[in-house]
Structures are given as structure tokens and as C-alpha cells.
Design a protein around this motif. Structure first.
Motif, PDB file in Angstrom:
ATOM      1  N   GLU A  68      44.132  42.131  27.733  1.00  0.00           N
ATOM      2  CA  GLU A  68      44.981  42.996  28.551  1.00  0.00           C
ATOM      3  C   GLU A  68      44.863  44.450  28.164  1.00  0.00           C
ATOM      4  O   GLU A  68      45.197  45.330  28.929  1.00  0.00           O
ATOM      5  CB  GLU A  68      46.434  42.555  28.440  1.00  0.00           C
ATOM      6  N   ARG A  80      42.818  40.690  38.741  1.00  0.00           N
ATOM      7  CA  ARG A  80      43.978  40.532  37.868  1.00  0.00           C
ATOM      8  C   ARG A  80      44.782  39.304  38.265  1.00  0.00           C
ATOM      9  O   ARG A  80      45.371  38.630  37.401  1.00  0.00           O
ATOM     10  CB  ARG A  80      44.839  41.797  37.959  1.00  0.00           C
ATOM     11  N   GLN A 111      35.563  39.303  33.157  1.00  0.00           N
ATOM     12  CA  GLN A 111      36.282  40.584  33.228  1.00  0.00           C
ATOM     13  C   GLN A 111      35.566  41.656  32.406  1.00  0.00           C
ATOM     14  O   GLN A 111      35.428  42.800  32.836  1.00  0.00           O
ATOM     15  CB  GLN A 111      37.720  40.411  32.727  1.00  0.00           C
TER      16      GLN A 111
END
Length: 635
Positions: free
Chosen positions: A39, A261, A303
Motif C-alpha cells: 500500500e 485498486r 501491481q
């Protein structure tokens, strides 16, 4: 809740369950670290590249997301970081706008005294949205702190209830009914513990350790339910395997859609469910955990790869914008005394600005901020230099206004004398020649000063005409000569083979050699003359349409230089300026609309249509500027 009940069924021995508890705790710690690590990775954004409207839309979207019931703390941290970044950009805008307003105020008043400045509505809206984001963030964390205090009390009470339950279990013999009621109370405590939220981190480890120790004690007192525990663990293994499959399916879906996300949030929700399922059989526990972790790593690896592509794109965008900046650096030292050259340079630098704005991608944050600052600083330097040139030009026009006021006063004095002798007539003619030799005046005085001078001159000659019938006769003769010349031009226009520029020049020279006509016939004869010239020019085959238009326009210019039809040419200049302004506004609006089209087949067609409109408008602008330049030579 059912899975948790089964997980906490019947324990066979204390050492076995302590081992399982340790494995589950390691799973939670490992995956919390993994989630926090991913994150923290987010692409930097150069908010100085966004417009005020885009910043407002961004903050409004953040506020909408923050008002949802299931909002996460990470979203508040992200929104707060965005507000800080935007505030730095807005502070630069505020300083720039205030300095510009103060500079204009000082130029108008000569000092700073009494200066007041109010930021525009977009700036105020951005500030208000930023404060609202901060308020929501503060309220959220204040509520979290209060909830943590409340949850600490709730969990402390649950631990006390669990201790009392254990003491009651250990202090008496338990029959089947007692075991059932004790189990129900135990499961109720477990459910309430699970539903209780987070607490302050200094107490979290202690409470969890105490809770797990009491759980271990409880299960060690219930060895008779060992088979039930094994069944519960096998069921937990099935549940965990199902969750592994869900995360694996998310990874497979990346083959047909980009990483987002929302996908990570869904995976994290599944992970939360995984953590709250009890232990599986020892031989399956580690295998299941490694399988789940591997599936989760696939998502986070995707990601990270996406971030790498974004960084590459950011660097390419930076290099393209650096080239544009290097192209405009020489413009900062440009200097000229010609309006035409300044306008040409302005067109060039605006083309570079359009290229810069067209590159919509973001750049590396620090390098992008520095480059943007230098680029816009170079543009500001160029336009400051241009502004200084036009300020000096305006000063010259003020001087021209003063000179023309003096000519008006002299013409009015001659008119008031009532004498129309040759000497005064010559003076009026000399004043008219001086008038033509003086340059332009400020735009707002152009019509009024000209009307004043022309009124004085016209009044003088009207007075002279009323006293001299012979002059009127001469004017009538001139009218006949000009009428005859027009008829010859109209006749010559019918023979296209004999129509030439040389003959056109001869007609113009002859027209200029003929004197004034009666005032009542002036406009009609001029209109007929221009129409005849237009017809004749159209008959000249070797000229392009633009050259023909220029030839006709030059004829009108010559009429002005000879003191005729100037009011009409001023009106033509005003009409051209109005058309130019409208076209430039339309072009700016169309170019702005193109930026908001999405990448779809329909928007491509719309964009092509707007491009066609813009190109046509630009061609019209060039033609109108050409006409305006010719007219301004005569005014």
C-alpha cells in the motif's frame, strides 16, 4: 461465525494448540507487513500540471469516497497527502495572482496603499474542499481512537468472562448439559471478541496473548471433544482452500483486465476472512498458507510491474517536455520594435505551449516540478517583455493623441474665424496631411478624435462651398468625369483578355487626379467605383482570389489616403476585429473541448470534426489579419 465456532471446538492437548496458535499469529503478522508494504507503493503525481477545475474534481471525488461507510484508513492518508500536494501548488497560484494584481494596482495608482485582493472562486473552492477533507480525516481518526478505547474495555471484560468460565469449568464436574452450556457461553465470548474492533497497539499484543492463552486452557480442558476438533480443522482446511481459489481466480483475471485498486481491495477482504478461519490440520496448515500467499503475491507482483511501466512513461514524458522547454529558452531574450514580429513570435511560443499542454502524462515529481517551474517562468519572461514593448507603444499612441488634439484645435480655430480664403484652405489641407503622417492613437479615442477632426474640416469646406458656386460647378464636373471613368472601367471589365494590372493602375491614377465631387454624391460614386474596380479585378485571370481581394482592398485604402470614404474603412476595420475575436474565441473553445473526449470511436469522429472546424477557422483568421494589415496602413 460458523467457521470460528468449529475452529474453537475441542482441543486435544495444550502443546498442539499452542503450535497452531503460533502459526496463525505468524500468518497475521506476515500478511499485515505484506499489505502495508504494497500500500505504500503509489505513483507520484505532479498536480501543478492539472487545471483548477481538474483539482476541484479530484478533491470532490476524494470527498465522495471518504464519505462512504466502508472507507479504509489508507484512503484518508492518501487524501490528506493529496491535499498537502495541492496546497503547495495553490500557494504558488495565490502568490502569482496576488503579485500580478498588485503590480497592476501599482501601475494604476502609483503605490500599494489601499490594495485589496480576493482570490478567484476556483481557488476558494479548492481551499474549502481541502479543509473538508482534513475535517473528515480528523473526525475519522478521533472516532477510531474513541472506538479503540471502547473496544479495549469490551475485550478486557470478555477476558474476565473467559477466566470466570474456565474457573467454573475447572472447579466442578461437567455433565453433558454443562458442557453444552459452557460451549455456548464460550462461543458467545468468541463471537463478541471477533466483532470487537481494533484497540491501541501497545495493548494489542498483550490482550491477544492473554486471549490465546485462555483459549488454550479452555481447549486443554475439553479433550473429550478432540474428534470434533479434528473435524472442525478439516472443515477449516476446506474453507481456506476455497479462499485460495478465489484469490487465484483474481490473478487469472489479470489476463483480460488491468490491475486496479479494487482488485487488491477484494483480495484483502478475502485475506481478512482467511485470518479469522481457525487452524487446519497440521499437515495442511503450512501448505494452505503458502498457496494463499503465492496467489496474493501474483497480484502484488502485477501491481509492481504496473508501477514500473508508469515510471517509464513518466520519464519519457519528462524528456519530451524537456525538449519543449529547451526550444522556448531563446524566446526569453527576444526583442524587436515591430508589432508584426512580436505577434509572429507569440504565435510560435503559443504553439510550443500547446505541445506542452497536449502532453497529458505525469512526470517524476521533483524533476517535473522543477521543469514546470522553469517552463512557465520562461513563458512569463517572454510575455513580460512583450507587455513592456506594448506599454511603450501605448505611450507613443498617447503622444499621437495629443498631436491630433492640437490639429483639431487648429482646424476648429480656422473654422471659427469664418474666413475661407486660399490661405486658410491651404492650412486645412496642410493639417490633413499632418494628420495622415501621425500614427495611431489609443483604441478608445480612435473614432472620437477622427470624428472631431473630420467634422471641423468638413464644416470648413461646406462653408466654402456655400460661398463659392464655381467650386460647386467644378465638383459637378468632377462627378461627370468620375462617372465617365467608372463606365470605362465597367466596359473594360467585359473584355477579360485586355484586363491587366497596368491598366488597373492607370484607372486608379486617373481617379486620384480627379478632384472632389458634390458631398451628396460622394458615397454613391465611391460605392460604384469600388464595385467597378471589384468587377475589373475579377476579370484579371492571372490573379489568385487573395490577390484580387487585396487589389480591391488597396483601392479602398487609396480612397482613404485621398480623404474619401474613411469612415467606411474604419467600420470595415472594426468588423474585421470583431470577426477575429469571435474566431479566436471559437478556436480556444473547440481546442478545450477536444481535451475532454474519451478514447472511443464516437469521440474520434467528434474530434476530427472539431479539427476540421479549427483548421477552417485558422485559415479565415489568416485572411482577416491580411485584410486588417492593409487597412491599418491607410488609417
Amino acid at each position: 461465525m460458523i467457521a470460528q465456532e468449529q475452529n474453537e471446538g475441542v482441543e486435544s492437548n495444550e502443546q498442539e494448540d499452542l503450535t497452531n496458535k503460533t502459526i496463525d499469529t505468524l500468518e497475521i503478522d506476515l500478511n499485515n507487513d505484506l499489505t502495508e508494504e504494497h500500500e505504500e507503493e503509489a505513483p507520484d503525481v505532479d498536480y501543478s500540471q492539472l487545471s483548477k477545475e481538474q483539482l476541484i474534481k479530484l478533491l470532490e471525488n476524494d470527498l465522495e469516497a471518504l464519505r462512504k461507510d466502508d472507507v479504509k484508513p489508507a484512503l484518508f492518508k492518501k487524501a490528506d497527502a493529496v491535499v498537502r500536494e495541492i496546497r503547495a501548488v495553490v500557494d504558488q497560484w495565490k502568490q502569482r495572482d496576488r503579485e500580478t494584481a498588485l503590480k497592476a494596482f501599482i501601475q494604476d495608482t502609483g503605490g500599494e496603499e489601499g490594495f485589496e485582493f480576493k482570490y478567484d472562486a476556483e481557488i476558494q473552492k479548492i481551499d474549502a474542499l481541502g479543509r473538508e477533507v482534513r475535517g473528515l480525516k480528523n473526525g475519522y481518526y478521533q472516532k477510531q481512537e474513541k472506538d479503540k478505547e471502547k473496544n479495549f474495555t469490551v475485550k478486557t471484560n470478555l477476558l474476565q468472562r473467559l477466566r470466570l468460565l474456565l474457573e467454573a469449568e475447572e472447579g466442578r464436574e461437567t455433565d453433558a448439559s454443562g458442557l453444552k452450556s459452557s460451549w455456548e457461553e464460550f462461543k458467545k465470548i468468541q463471537d463478541e471478541w471477533k466483532n470487537a474492533g481494533n484497540i491501541a497497539s501497545p495493548h494489542n499484543g498483550t490482550l491477544w496473548a492473554t486471549y490465546n492463552a485462555l483459549i488454550d486452557r479452555y481447549f486443554s480442558n475439553r479433550n473429550i471433544y478432540f474428534e470434533l476438533k479434528e473435524l472442525d480443522r478439516r472443515r477449516n482446511a476446506d474453507l481456506k482452500a476455497e479462499l485460495c481459489e478465489k484469490v487465484e481466480e483474481l490473478g487469472k483475471s489479470l489476463a483480460s483486465r488491468p490491475m486496479t485498486r479494487e482488485i487488491l481491495n477484494e483480495a484483502n477482504h478475502i485475506f481478512e476472512d482467511y485470518k479469522h478461519i481457525g487452524p487446519a490440520p497440521k499437515e495442511d496448515q503450512e501448505k494452505l498458507w503458502q498457496r494463499f500467499k503465492l496467489a496474493l503475491d501474483v497480484l502484488y507482483d502485477a501491481q509492481r510491474g504496473q508501477f514500473a511501466e508508469q515510471k517509464k512513461s513518466m520519464q519519457e514524458n519528462y524528456e519530451q517536455k524537456l525538449k519543449i522547454y529547451e526550444e522556448i529558452v531563446p524566446f526569453t531574450s527576444f526583442n524587436s520594435g515591430s508589432i508584426k514580429e512580436w505577434n509572429a513570435k507569440t504565435k510560435e511560443i503559443m504553439a510550443f505551449q500547446d505541445q506542452w499542454v497536449a502532453l497529458k502524462g505525469i512526470m517524476p515529481r521533483e524533476e517535473g516540478k522543477d521543469l514546470s517551474k522553469k517552463f512557465w517562468g520562461a513563458l512569463k519572461t517572454f510575455f513580460n517583455n512583450k507587455g513592456e514593448f506594448f506599454r511603450q507603444l501605448e505611450s507613443k499612441r498617447e503622444q499621437n493623441l495629443e498631436l491630433k488634439n492640437q490639429l483639431c484645435a487648429e482646424a476648429e480655430a480656422i473654422l471659427e474665424s469664418g474666413e475661407d480664403n486660399p490661405s486658410n484652405t491651404q492650412k486645412i489641407i496642410e493639417l490633413q496631411k499632418k494628420w495622415k503622417g501621425i500614427g495611431q492613437v489609443p483604441e478608445k479615442f480612435k473614432d472620437t478624435i477622427y470624428d472631431r477632426f473630420k467634422q471641423a474640416c468638413d464644416a470648413y469646406f461646406d462653408q466654402k462651398r456655400s460661398k463659392n458656386k464655381e467650386v460647386e460647378k467644378e465638383f459637378e464636373d468632377n462627378l461627370r468625369k468620375k462617372t465617365d471613368l467608372i463606365e470605362r472601367i465597367e466596359l473594360a471589365a467585359k473584355d477579360k483578355d485586355e484586363s491587366t494590372l497596368n491598366l488597373l493602375s492607370a484607372f486608379k491614377s486617373e481617379w486620384s487626379s480627379i478632384g472632389f465631387v458634390p458631398k451628396k454624391d460622394m458615397q454613391a460614386i465611391q460605392k460604384r467605383y469600388i464595385a467597378a474596380i471589384n468587377t475589373y479585378v475579377s476579370a484579371i485571370g492571372q490573379l489568385s482570389s487573395k490577390e484580387k481581394e487585396a487589389a480591391v482592398l488597396e483601392s479602398e485604402v487609396e480612397l482613404v489616403r485621398d480623404g474619401e470614404n474613411s469612415r467606411g474603412l474604419y467600420r470595415k476595420e472594426s468588423d474585421i476585429r470583431r470577426k477575429l475575436t469571435q474566431l479566436e474565441n471559437d478556436i480556444a473553445l473547440w481546442q478545450n473541448n477536444i481535451e475532454f473526449f474519451a478514447k472511443s470511436k464516437t469521440s474520434d469522429r467528434l474530434k476530427a470534426e472539431f479539427d476540421r472546424k479549427i483548421n477552417n477557422a485558422l485559415a479565415q483568421v489568416e485572411d482577416l489579419k491580411h485584410q486588417l494589415a492593409i487597412i491599418q496602413e491607410a488609417i
